[in-house]
Each structure stands twice: as structure tokens, then as C-alpha cells.
Design an enzyme around this catalytic site. Structure first.
Site, PDB file in Angstrom:
ATOM      1  N   LYS A 108       0.863  -1.185   0.000  1.00 50.59           N
ATOM      2  CA  LYS A 108       0.000   0.000   0.000  1.00 50.59           C
ATOM      3  C   LYS A 108       0.895   1.229   0.000  1.00 50.59           C
ATOM      4  CE  LYS A 108      -1.389   2.827   2.836  1.00 50.59           C
ATOM      5  NZ  LYS A 108      -1.206   4.062   2.049  1.00 50.59           N
ATOM      6  N   CYS A 115      14.516  10.671   6.104  1.00 46.34           N
ATOM      7  CA  CYS A 115      14.440  10.286   7.529  1.00 46.34           C
ATOM      8  C   CYS A 115      15.779  10.452   8.239  1.00 46.34           C
ATOM      9  CB  CYS A 115      13.938   8.858   7.650  1.00 46.34           C
ATOM     10  SG  CYS A 115      14.900   7.696   6.654  1.00 46.34           S
ATOM     11  N   GLU A 118      10.807  16.320  14.128  1.00 42.01           N
ATOM     12  CA  GLU A 118      11.281  16.093  12.763  1.00 42.01           C
ATOM     13  C   GLU A 118      10.608  17.112  11.834  1.00 42.01           C
ATOM     14  OE1 GLU A 118       9.914  12.460  10.854  1.00 42.01           O
ATOM     15  OE2 GLU A 118      11.933  12.183  10.055  1.00 42.01           O
ATOM     16  N   GLU A 157      10.107   1.226  10.422  1.00 40.84           N
ATOM     17  CA  GLU A 157      11.187   2.162  10.049  1.00 40.84           C
ATOM     18  C   GLU A 157      10.587   3.554  10.169  1.00 40.84           C
ATOM     19  OE1 GLU A 157      14.283   1.603   9.173  1.00 40.84           O
ATOM     20  OE2 GLU A 157      14.280  -0.563   8.929  1.00 40.84           O
TER      21      GLU A 157
HETATM   22  P1  NAD Z   1       3.091   8.728   7.333  1.00 44.49           P
HETATM   23  O1  NAD Z   1       3.352   7.964   8.588  1.00 44.49           O
HETATM   24  O2  NAD Z   1       2.097   9.811   7.369  1.00 44.49           O
HETATM   25  O3  NAD Z   1       2.594   7.727   6.185  1.00 44.49           O
HETATM   26  C1  NAD Z   1       3.370   6.618   5.767  1.00 44.49           C
HETATM   27  C2  NAD Z   1       2.460   5.565   5.169  1.00 44.49           C
HETATM   28  O4  NAD Z   1       1.637   5.031   6.201  1.00 44.49           O
HETATM   29  C3  NAD Z   1       1.494   6.100   4.114  1.00 44.49           C
HETATM   30  O5  NAD Z   1       1.330   5.101   3.126  1.00 44.49           O
HETATM   31  C4  NAD Z   1       0.204   6.319   4.900  1.00 44.49           C
HETATM   32  O6  NAD Z   1      -0.942   6.264   4.084  1.00 44.49           O
HETATM   33  C5  NAD Z   1       0.263   5.160   5.889  1.00 44.49           C
HETATM   34  N1  NAD Z   1      -0.413   5.378   7.171  1.00 44.49           N
HETATM   35  C6  NAD Z   1      -0.467   6.516   7.905  1.00 44.49           C
HETATM   36  N2  NAD Z   1      -1.111   6.287   9.056  1.00 44.49           N
HETATM   37  C7  NAD Z   1      -1.454   4.978   9.072  1.00 44.49           C
HETATM   38  C8  NAD Z   1      -2.131   4.142  10.000  1.00 44.49           C
HETATM   39  N3  NAD Z   1      -2.582   4.598  11.160  1.00 44.49           N
HETATM   40  N4  NAD Z   1      -2.304   2.836   9.692  1.00 44.49           N
HETATM   41  C9  NAD Z   1      -1.819   2.331   8.526  1.00 44.49           C
HETATM   42  N5  NAD Z   1      -1.191   3.079   7.593  1.00 44.49           N
HETATM   43  C10 NAD Z   1      -0.998   4.393   7.874  1.00 44.49           C
HETATM   44  O7  NAD Z   1       4.525   9.227   6.818  1.00 44.49           O
HETATM   45  P2  NAD Z   1       4.868  10.113   5.524  1.00 44.49           P
HETATM   46  O8  NAD Z   1       4.533  11.534   5.808  1.00 44.49           O
HETATM   47  O9  NAD Z   1       4.331   9.470   4.308  1.00 44.49           O
HETATM   48  O10 NAD Z   1       6.463   9.926   5.468  1.00 44.49           O
HETATM   49  C11 NAD Z   1       7.330  10.664   6.202  1.00 44.49           C
HETATM   50  C12 NAD Z   1       7.784   9.927   7.451  1.00 44.49           C
HETATM   51  O11 NAD Z   1       8.390   8.684   7.104  1.00 44.49           O
HETATM   52  C13 NAD Z   1       8.852  10.696   8.213  1.00 44.49           C
HETATM   53  O12 NAD Z   1       8.568  10.631   9.581  1.00 44.49           O
HETATM   54  C14 NAD Z   1      10.125   9.931   7.895  1.00 44.49           C
HETATM   55  O13 NAD Z   1      11.150  10.077   8.845  1.00 44.49           O
HETATM   56  C15 NAD Z   1       9.627   8.533   7.814  1.00 44.49           C
HETATM   57  N6  NAD Z   1      10.568   7.703   7.047  1.00 44.49           N
HETATM   58  C16 NAD Z   1      11.331   6.780   7.702  1.00 44.49           C
HETATM   59  C17 NAD Z   1      12.265   6.022   7.009  1.00 44.49           C
HETATM   60  C18 NAD Z   1      13.112   4.994   7.696  1.00 44.49           C
HETATM   61  O14 NAD Z   1      13.642   4.132   6.994  1.00 44.49           O
HETATM   62  N7  NAD Z   1      13.273   5.043   9.004  1.00 44.49           N
HETATM   63  C19 NAD Z   1      12.414   6.205   5.623  1.00 44.49           C
HETATM   64  C20 NAD Z   1      11.627   7.160   4.987  1.00 44.49           C
HETATM   65  C21 NAD Z   1      10.692   7.901   5.700  1.00 44.49           C
END
Ligand code: NAD
Length: 498
Positions: free
Chosen positions: A185, A293, A392, A259
Site C-alpha cells: 500500500k 528520515c 522532525e 522504520e
Molecule cells: P506517514 O506515517 O504519514 O505515512 C506513511 C504511510 O503510512 C502512508 O502510506 C500512509 O498512508 C500510511 N499510514 C499513515 N497512518 C497509518 C495508519 N494509522 N495505519 C496504517 N497506515 C498508515 O509518513 P509520511 O509523511 O508518508 O512519510 C514521512 C515519514 O516517514 C517521516 O517521519 C520519515 O522520517 C519517515 N521515514 C522513515 C524512514 C526509515 O527508513 N526510518 C524512511 C523514509 C521515511
């Protein structure tokens, strides 16, 4: 009242990739994908709901339990993965351009991480698949035990928008190597590029149901996490969402890797070569417009060289070319969406309202009114308890802060709820390697920061649970089964196998 009707584009995507074919969505909700640099419509994409997720999990379940995939050898899987890599490689230019348009990533970088990395990952894990030790026999008290490693099952993979294709492949490739089936997804912000994966999977002949892709928002993600047909959740995204997903997986006793976010620190030592540090800022702090990230957004500088470091960071930031990410001379593109731009500008405002000193940037760049641009911004004299040092930002807004001695630097670096990444800048690299061991983060760079696809990557503390990348990542997708066999039965088995 006026209603805007979008003109159809070549990039409109109206179906999902389920069971090796294009499936009609259950509902009618769509997402408008907007070009980050212009604010103009790129295309629309169907958004899935719980019923679409159910269909995708059903297909993945059948492919694993009753289809050929559950019975393939690692060598057969590796062959399919190499074909998948080939099909993606053919599409690399289109993919990297599309992602740059969706999330603002500078094109040179997009070619490497969206075009090249998914191909490399598939090849890397195809090799890992054929070197896996999936069955060993060890003597036991009254016989022998066969220790087997089996696929964990159906994987629910949820990914963010910042590195959409490489983050998806960091889950898909080791899962395929282990023999799992997958429902991905992706994030709506980068809806359109996920279709490239589906096209390539079709061309490569992945058996139906092995990889299924349903675009959707939070609700579709939650439906995937909680679906009874899913055995393991692989999530990359914010710590906020990771907490919710981790709690649900805990309740269900479902395997999961998380992650999550970061607030990483770069420690500039007394003896650092500031030219090396300045050059390293591209990888450490400004990668993908700092929508990364691992962004090292806290720069720790010794009092003795404090103003020198502030000046080095500010000069570097102010000289970055901001503009359309498709222009190869641009180092800093726009933020991925208007909502995200507002969020980043909110942090700039928080910096302005604190006691910190704004050294460069601080708003939207002149002349770039369309699209979601923000000026690379540097605040000095930030206190580690300030919002700017705790949360962040996920955009090009850096905080420079002073330290008294090395212990103080380590204390400040570790005084964070996160533990994802960091770096040390010093003329004495041996000392840098030692200092790295005092930093509680999953990765640390010494005089540069660059992800290594061959080594485990992930976070400590609230930055996550588990590791991706490296051959170790396959462990996330395998389960142990120990089969106890009597000495007589073992002897008969050996005879039969001889
Ligand atoms: P987000 O958490 O808003 O969304 C990430 C994904 O999760 C999306 O596909 C979203 O639709 C889904 N999602 C959100 N809430 C959910 C829930 N309650 N249940 C199931 N799915 C859900 O994050 P974002 O804004 O898309 O990405 C940025 C974040 O990702 C930053 O915090 C960044 O640090 C982190 N990130 C971490 C890594 C790593 O490897 N540690 C890598 C890239 C990004």
C-alpha cells in the site's frame, strides 16, 4: 457553486494490480496527484478501501498457500527477481522523472534512488535467495532436530512518499527472496509511480498474487495491518503512525518491522576539516530537499569553532540552487505537497518565535510562487529543548547548536527520542569510529553519510524496530520451524537420501 472537472491525463490510473491483473476498485474515491514544482495536475489515481485490501490479501494468500509460489525453490525465485529487475531497469528513466515531479526530488538523485536502487536491490536479494541455508540438521538429546526456515507468509507493506520505489523494494525484494507474497500500500502523495512496479511485475511474469498493489490512505493502511490474512507488517513512515501500527500488531501478535522518523545530529569535532564537512552536508543534511528520515538537522559545533561552523552551514545553504527538480543544476527542489510545505513553514515560524538566531533563509524563495518551495534555512543558537531540535521537520531547516566538550556533544546528540542516524566530522577517523559507538543511532557516518544497501539500516529508540537492507533483512521474512526426529527415523532418512 462551481465544480472543477479535471481534464484526463496520460497518467490517470483507475485500477489496482491484484492477482496479476488490473482490478476495478470497489469504491469511487480518487487522489489528485499534483506536480510539486508547479502545483499543476499530473494525474488522478483510484484510492482503495478495506474491500480492495481484502481482495489483494486474498490473492496473496492463495498464491502462497495454493499457488506455485509457495513451492518454488530459491533458485526459481531468484530467476523471477532478475527478470523483474530487468523490467524495472527498462523503465528507470520514466520512473525517476515521475517521482521527481511527484515529490520534488532532484532528478540526479531520483535516477539513482528511484531508477537504479530498486534494480540493484532485486539483484542483491536474488543472490541472497540462492545462498540461504534453509534447512540444517543438528544432533539432539535423543535424536536429531531439523531446523527449517520457512516464509513468514503474506506481507503487508506500507510505504511513505519520500523514496517511494526504493523503500517499497527494501521490503518486496527480501520478501520475494524468502518466498513470501506481498500486498503493497503506497502513499497517495506518490500514487502514480507505484504503477511502474505493477507494469514491470506483469512484464517479468511474476506469478499472479505474488505482488499486489492497492493505493490508499490511512484507512486502507489500517485495513491491511489488521487483516486476518496478513502474517507480517513491514512499515516505513512517521513515528506517530508507527506507534498506532505497532500497537495493533502487538494486540494481534503479528510480526512487524517499523522504520520511523528521526532527528539526527552531526557532531563537528574541534579538529574537523570544514571543507570536508561542507561537501558532506549534501548527503548528511540536504538529501532530497531534506525530506529524508536520516537528515542531520541538528549540527553540533564546539564553542571554539562555533561561528566558523555556523558560517559554513549558512553559506552552503544559501548557495544551494532552488528550483524545478527536473533541472539537473537544481540542488533543492520543492516540498512534496502544499500540506507538507505548510508544515515546514510552521517549523520556520517556531524557530523565529524561539530565542534562536535566523542566519539564512526563513521563508519562500522569491520568484518561485507556484509549487511548494521553501528556502534552505539555518537557525543558530538553538536550544536542544526547542521544538526545532526535538521534532522532525522533514524539510531544509537546520538547527546549529554549541557544545562545550566531546561528552557534552554526545549527551546532546543522544538527548532525543529518536535514534536513526548521525555523523561525526574529524581529522582523526579512528577517533571518529570510536565516537560513533557512543551515539545511540542505527547508522553513523564518519566524514560522510551515505546509505549502504548492503548493510543493516534502521532505528534505535522511537526511530523504529528491526532492520532493513543487508542480507540480514531476509530474516524479517523467514520463520523457524524445528522438527524433532528420533535417532532411528533420522538414520532411515539419511539412508533414503543417500
Ligand atoms: P506517514 O506515517 O504519514 O505515512 C506513511 C504511510 O503510512 C502512508 O502510506 C500512509 O498512508 C500510511 N499510514 C499513515 N497512518 C497509518 C495508519 N494509522 N495505519 C496504517 N497506515 C498508515 O509518513 P509520511 O509523511 O508518508 O512519510 C514521512 C515519514 O516517514 C517521516 O517521519 C520519515 O522520517 C519517515 N521515514 C522513515 C524512514 C526509515 O527508513 N526510518 C524512511 C523514509 C521515511
Amino acid at each position: 457553486m462551481t465544480t472543477t472537472v479535471d481534464t484526463p491525463t496520460d497518467l490517470d490510473r483507475t485500477r489496482f494490480f491484484i492477482d496479476g491483473a488490473w482490478a476495478t476498485p470497489h469504491g469511487s474515491e480518487t487522489h489528485r496527484s499534483v506536480e510539486a514544482a508547479t502545483g499543476e495536475l499530473l494525474g488522478t489515481a483510484a484510492l482503495g478501501d478495506a474491500a480492495d485490501i481484502d481482495a489483494a490479501v486474498g490473492a496473496a494468500r492463495t498464491a502462497l498457500d495454493h499457488g506455485p509460489w509457495g513451492h518454488t525453490s530459491p533458485a526459481e525465485r531468484a530467476e523471477v527477481m532478475r527478470a523483474f529487475a530487468g523490467a524495472l531497469a527498462k523503465r528507470a528513466t520514466d520512473t525517476s522523472t515521475l517521482v521527481s515531479r511527484e515529490n520534488g526530488m532532484p532528478i540526479g538523485m531520483s535516477q539513482a534512488v528511484n531508477g537504479g536502487a530498486p534494480v540493484l536491490l532485486l539483484k542483491q536479494y536474488a543472490k541472497v535467495a540462492t545462498s540461504l541455508d534453509l534447512e540444517t540438521v543438528r544432533p539432539s538429546h535423543s535424536g536429531a532436530t531439523i531446523v527449517r526456515r520457512e516464509p513468514v507468509g503474506v506481507v503487508g507493506a506500507i510505504t511513505p512518499w519520500n523514496y517511494p520505489l526504493s523503500l517499497a523494494m527494501m521490503k518486496i525484494a527480501p520478501a520475494l527472496a524468502a518466498g513470501c507474497t506481498i500486498v503493497l500500500k503506497p502513499s497517495p502523495e506518490t500514487a502514480l509511480d507505484s504503477y511502474v512496479l505493477a507494469d514491470a511485475a506483469l512484464e517479468a511474469g511474476l506469478p499472479p498474487g505474488v505482488l499486489n498493489i492497492v493505493l490508499g490512505g490511512r484507512d486502507a493502511g489500517a485495513a491491511l495491518v489488521g487483516h486476518p490474512g496478513v502474517d507480517k507488517v513491514a512499515f516505513t513512515g512517521s513515528t506517530e503512525a508507527g506507534r498506532i501500527i505497532g500497537a495493533e500488531c502487538g494486540r494481534l501478535v503479528r510480526r512487524c518491522t517499523l522504520e520511523l522518523g528521526g532527528k539526527s545530529a552531526a557532531i563537528v569535532c574541534e579538529d574537523a576539516d570544514l571543507d570536508v564537512f561542507r561537501r558532506g552536508l549534501a548527503g548528511a543534511s540536504f538529501m532530497n530537499n531534506s525530506q529524508t528520515c536520516t537528515t542531520q538537522s541538528r549540527i553540533l559545533a564546539p564553542w571554539s569553532r562555533y561561528e566558523e561552523v555556523v558560517d559554513a552551514v549558512a553559506t552552503y545553504a544559501s548557495e544551494l540552487t532552488v528550483g524545478n527538480p527536473l533541472d539537473p543544476s537544481v540542488a533543492c527542489g520543492p516540498m512534496a505537497s502544499e500540506t507538507h510545505l505548510e508544515r515546514v513553514l510552521g517549523y520556520v515560524e517556531a524557530g523565529r518565535e524561539s530565542r534562536a538566531r535566523l542566519v539564512t533563509g526563513g521563508g519562500r524563495p522569491a520568484g518561485l510562487d507556484h509549487g511548494w518551495f521553501v528556502e534552505p534555512t539555518v537557525f543558530a543558537d538553538v536550544d536542544n529543548q526547542d521544538t526545532l531540535a526535538r521534532e522532525e521537520v522533514f524539510g531544509p531547516v537546520l538547527a546549529v547548536m554549541p557544545y562545550t566538550d566531546e561528552d557534552d556533544a554526545v549527551r546532546i546528540a543522544n538527548d532525543s527520542e529518536y535514534g536513526l542516524a548521525g555523523s561525526v566530522w574529524t581529522a582523526d577517523e579512528e577517533h571518529g569510529i570510536e565516537l560513533a559507538s557512543r551515539i545511540r543511532t542505527g547508522t553513523v557516518g564518519v566524514n560522510y553519510y551515505e546509505l549502504d544497501l548492503g548493510a543493516p539500516f534502521g532505528g534505535m529508540k522511537s526511530s523504529g524496530i528491526g532492520r532493513e537492507l543487508g542480507s540480514e533483512a531476509v530474516d524479517n521474512y523467514l520463520e523457524y520451524q524445528s522438527v524433532y526426529v528420533s535417532a532411528d527415523a533420522m538414520a532411515r532418512r539419511r539412508e533414503e537420501q543417500a
